[in-house]
Design an enzyme around this catalytic site. Sequence first.
Site, PDB file in Angstrom:
ATOM      1  N   GLU A   1      50.400  29.318  10.502  1.00 41.54           N
ATOM      2  CA  GLU A   1      50.347  28.369   9.372  1.00 41.54           C
ATOM      3  C   GLU A   1      51.741  27.792   9.051  1.00 41.54           C
ATOM      4  O   GLU A   1      52.084  27.557   7.886  1.00 41.54           O
ATOM      5  CB  GLU A   1      49.658  28.996   8.167  1.00 41.54           C
ATOM      6  CG  GLU A   1      48.225  29.394   8.550  1.00 41.54           C
ATOM      7  CD  GLU A   1      47.260  29.504   7.413  1.00 41.54           C
ATOM      8  OE1 GLU A   1      47.496  28.885   6.373  1.00 41.54           O
ATOM      9  OE2 GLU A   1      46.238  30.201   7.595  1.00 41.54           O
TER      10      GLU A   1
HETATM   11  N1  CAA Z   1      50.387  16.664   2.044  1.00 43.42           N
HETATM   12  C1  CAA Z   1      50.008  15.403   2.263  1.00 43.42           C
HETATM   13  N2  CAA Z   1      50.554  14.625   3.234  1.00 43.42           N
HETATM   14  C2  CAA Z   1      51.548  15.172   3.979  1.00 43.42           C
HETATM   15  C3  CAA Z   1      51.999  16.486   3.796  1.00 43.42           C
HETATM   16  C4  CAA Z   1      51.372  17.244   2.772  1.00 43.42           C
HETATM   17  N3  CAA Z   1      51.715  18.524   2.529  1.00 43.42           N
HETATM   18  N4  CAA Z   1      52.969  16.735   4.693  1.00 43.42           N
HETATM   19  C5  CAA Z   1      53.141  15.613   5.419  1.00 43.42           C
HETATM   20  N5  CAA Z   1      52.277  14.671   4.984  1.00 43.42           N
HETATM   21  C6  CAA Z   1      52.120  13.307   5.458  1.00 43.42           C
HETATM   22  C7  CAA Z   1      53.402  12.505   5.248  1.00 43.42           C
HETATM   23  O1  CAA Z   1      53.459  11.948   3.946  1.00 43.42           O
HETATM   24  C8  CAA Z   1      53.284  11.452   6.319  1.00 43.42           C
HETATM   25  O2  CAA Z   1      52.386  10.434   5.888  1.00 43.42           O
HETATM   26  P1  CAA Z   1      52.806   8.868   5.832  1.00 43.42           P
HETATM   27  O3  CAA Z   1      53.187   8.485   7.232  1.00 43.42           O
HETATM   28  O4  CAA Z   1      51.599   8.180   5.318  1.00 43.42           O
HETATM   29  O5  CAA Z   1      53.981   8.803   4.915  1.00 43.42           O
HETATM   30  C9  CAA Z   1      52.578  12.182   7.451  1.00 43.42           C
HETATM   31  O6  CAA Z   1      51.921  13.300   6.863  1.00 43.42           O
HETATM   32  C10 CAA Z   1      53.537  12.645   8.523  1.00 43.42           C
HETATM   33  O7  CAA Z   1      54.461  13.494   7.890  1.00 43.42           O
HETATM   34  P2  CAA Z   1      55.902  13.798   8.466  1.00 43.42           P
HETATM   35  O8  CAA Z   1      56.594  12.524   8.807  1.00 43.42           O
HETATM   36  O9  CAA Z   1      56.582  14.713   7.504  1.00 43.42           O
HETATM   37  O10 CAA Z   1      55.532  14.534   9.828  1.00 43.42           O
HETATM   38  P3  CAA Z   1      56.404  15.377  10.826  1.00 43.42           P
HETATM   39  O11 CAA Z   1      56.024  15.059  12.202  1.00 43.42           O
HETATM   40  O12 CAA Z   1      57.868  15.286  10.461  1.00 43.42           O
HETATM   41  O13 CAA Z   1      55.871  16.894  10.602  1.00 43.42           O
HETATM   42  C11 CAA Z   1      55.591  19.016   9.653  1.00 43.42           C
HETATM   43  C12 CAA Z   1      55.680  17.495   9.428  1.00 43.42           C
HETATM   44  C13 CAA Z   1      55.770  19.603   8.240  1.00 43.42           C
HETATM   45  C14 CAA Z   1      56.688  19.570  10.530  1.00 43.42           C
HETATM   46  C15 CAA Z   1      54.185  19.332  10.205  1.00 43.42           C
HETATM   47  O14 CAA Z   1      54.060  18.872  11.525  1.00 43.42           O
HETATM   48  C16 CAA Z   1      53.837  20.797  10.141  1.00 43.42           C
HETATM   49  O15 CAA Z   1      53.459  21.313   9.078  1.00 43.42           O
HETATM   50  N6  CAA Z   1      53.882  21.541  11.294  1.00 43.42           N
HETATM   51  C17 CAA Z   1      53.420  22.897  11.362  1.00 43.42           C
HETATM   52  C18 CAA Z   1      51.980  22.961  11.724  1.00 43.42           C
HETATM   53  C19 CAA Z   1      51.324  24.233  11.298  1.00 43.42           C
HETATM   54  O16 CAA Z   1      51.503  24.720  10.197  1.00 43.42           O
HETATM   55  N7  CAA Z   1      50.473  24.783  12.159  1.00 43.42           N
HETATM   56  C20 CAA Z   1      49.711  25.930  11.829  1.00 43.42           C
HETATM   57  C21 CAA Z   1      48.485  25.991  12.662  1.00 43.42           C
HETATM   58  S1  CAA Z   1      47.074  26.505  11.789  1.00 43.42           S
HETATM   59  C22 CAA Z   1      47.060  28.196  11.791  1.00 43.42           C
HETATM   60  O17 CAA Z   1      48.014  28.852  12.089  1.00 43.42           O
HETATM   61  C23 CAA Z   1      45.793  28.759  11.286  1.00 43.42           C
HETATM   62  C24 CAA Z   1      45.461  30.136  11.692  1.00 43.42           C
HETATM   63  O18 CAA Z   1      44.633  30.337  12.540  1.00 43.42           O
HETATM   64  C25 CAA Z   1      46.006  31.279  10.930  1.00 43.42           C
END
Ligand code: CAA
Length: 380
Positions: A363
């Site tokens: 996550e």
């Molecule tokens: N809420 C709403 N929108 C969001 C957001 C949030 N928390 N975070 C980002 N966004 C939106 C941004 O506003 C942006 O939208 P716009 O283009 O309209 O402005 C869009 O999403 C893209 O955002 P970023 O430019 O910030 O994207 P990024 O490529 O820089 O990446 C990141 C952001 C935070 C690194 C994201 O890729 C991330 O969270 N990565 C980790 C993924 C993850 O947590 N994986 C877990 C897998 S699930 C799991 O583990 C489950 C299990 O089985 C236990």
Amino acid sequence: MDFNLTEEHIMIRDAARDFAKNELLPGVIERDEKQEFPKEQIKKMGELGFLGMMVSPEYGGGGMDTVAYVLAMEEISKIDASASVVMSVNNSLVCWGLEKFGNEEQKQKYLIKLATGESIGAFCLSEPEAGSDATSQRTTAIEKDDHYLLNGTKNWITNGSIADFYIVIAQTDKEKKHKGINAFIVEKGMEGFEIGPKEQKLGIRGSDTHSLNFNDVKVPKENRIGEDGFGFKFAMKTLSGGRIGIAAQALGIAAGAYELAKEYSKVRKAFGTEIMNHQAIAFKLADMHTSIEAARHLVMKAACDKDNGENYDLSGAMAKLFASKTAMDVTVEAVQVHGGNGYVKEYHVERLMRDAKITQIYEGTSEIQKIVISRSILRD
Ligand code: CAA
């Protein structure tokens, strides 16, 4: 923030504590050893309402708040983190996203079964090349007539083989990058949907982790969640809440190990006295207790933010970052307090140490939490 728990909160916490001691503790070592999923125990958790705690009663849930959820997560995680990850994924990644963003038909068809524990859910975002970089989806869903044609592979999926319904994130339009991503509900048994091999893991070995393959799976259009192109935001919003659940899991792992270490220090003797009387041990316990309390405050703050309708992206990320580091630090020290016995399975702390590591990875890794935190504080 009110630090006093309500009577209902105390009741839920105590019910989770009793369930963990009576139903999860027996056999937890053997399940870990054999990588055995706690099937019967998860069924009972569903019957007791632990799998859809925050879902409104209208859709079969408990209608509870996030504070109640993290209290229960902590207690279950003290004993069995393999069971609590099932609870976390089903509650925060699957039920919450469906209730918040699904349409009425989807809620009637899927949410009720998931919230009551009759069915189990999985959340499928990660791919071989899209772990932290979640926008880089290779799984595609191409629109055709009345359906989408789904192709690709998902990795490290919790509940991979035992789930009934899967929320799958896929790219529908590459040109639009993250704005061309959608989330779909995929049912087990759909033609072309194959469950890959089970992962052999370091920790949370009782949880069921698989890769999944989609080969021309026809997903009906009505199974798309939200507007076209909403999938990435859906995943991010859902994960923000999921991170509070994993922070509570990490807190529980730390607290479970600390409680075992404290009790052990009262009975184990060295140099003519119980080891708690040696400052070397007493100071370790003091450090463990302090960092657990700090983690608990961060977890509660994030839960209260969510319950109060505040933004919880920042507080959830901070809670997960800190609580997962606490889980690692405290479990390593708990093994140390136990000495040679700490390295032996029957004392439980070596399992908790292995289980702790994943909380810094899934996550969103600790490094991803730092991206979320730094972007948030620098934006102000
Ligand atoms: N809420 C709403 N929108 C969001 C957001 C949030 N928390 N975070 C980002 N966004 C939106 C941004 O506003 C942006 O939208 P716009 O283009 O309209 O402005 C869009 O999403 C893209 O955002 P970023 O430019 O910030 O994207 P990024 O490529 O820089 O990446 C990141 C952001 C935070 C690194 C994201 O890729 C991330 O969270 N990565 C980790 C993924 C993850 O947590 N994986 C877990 C897998 S699930 C799991 O583990 C489950 C299990 O089985 C236990």
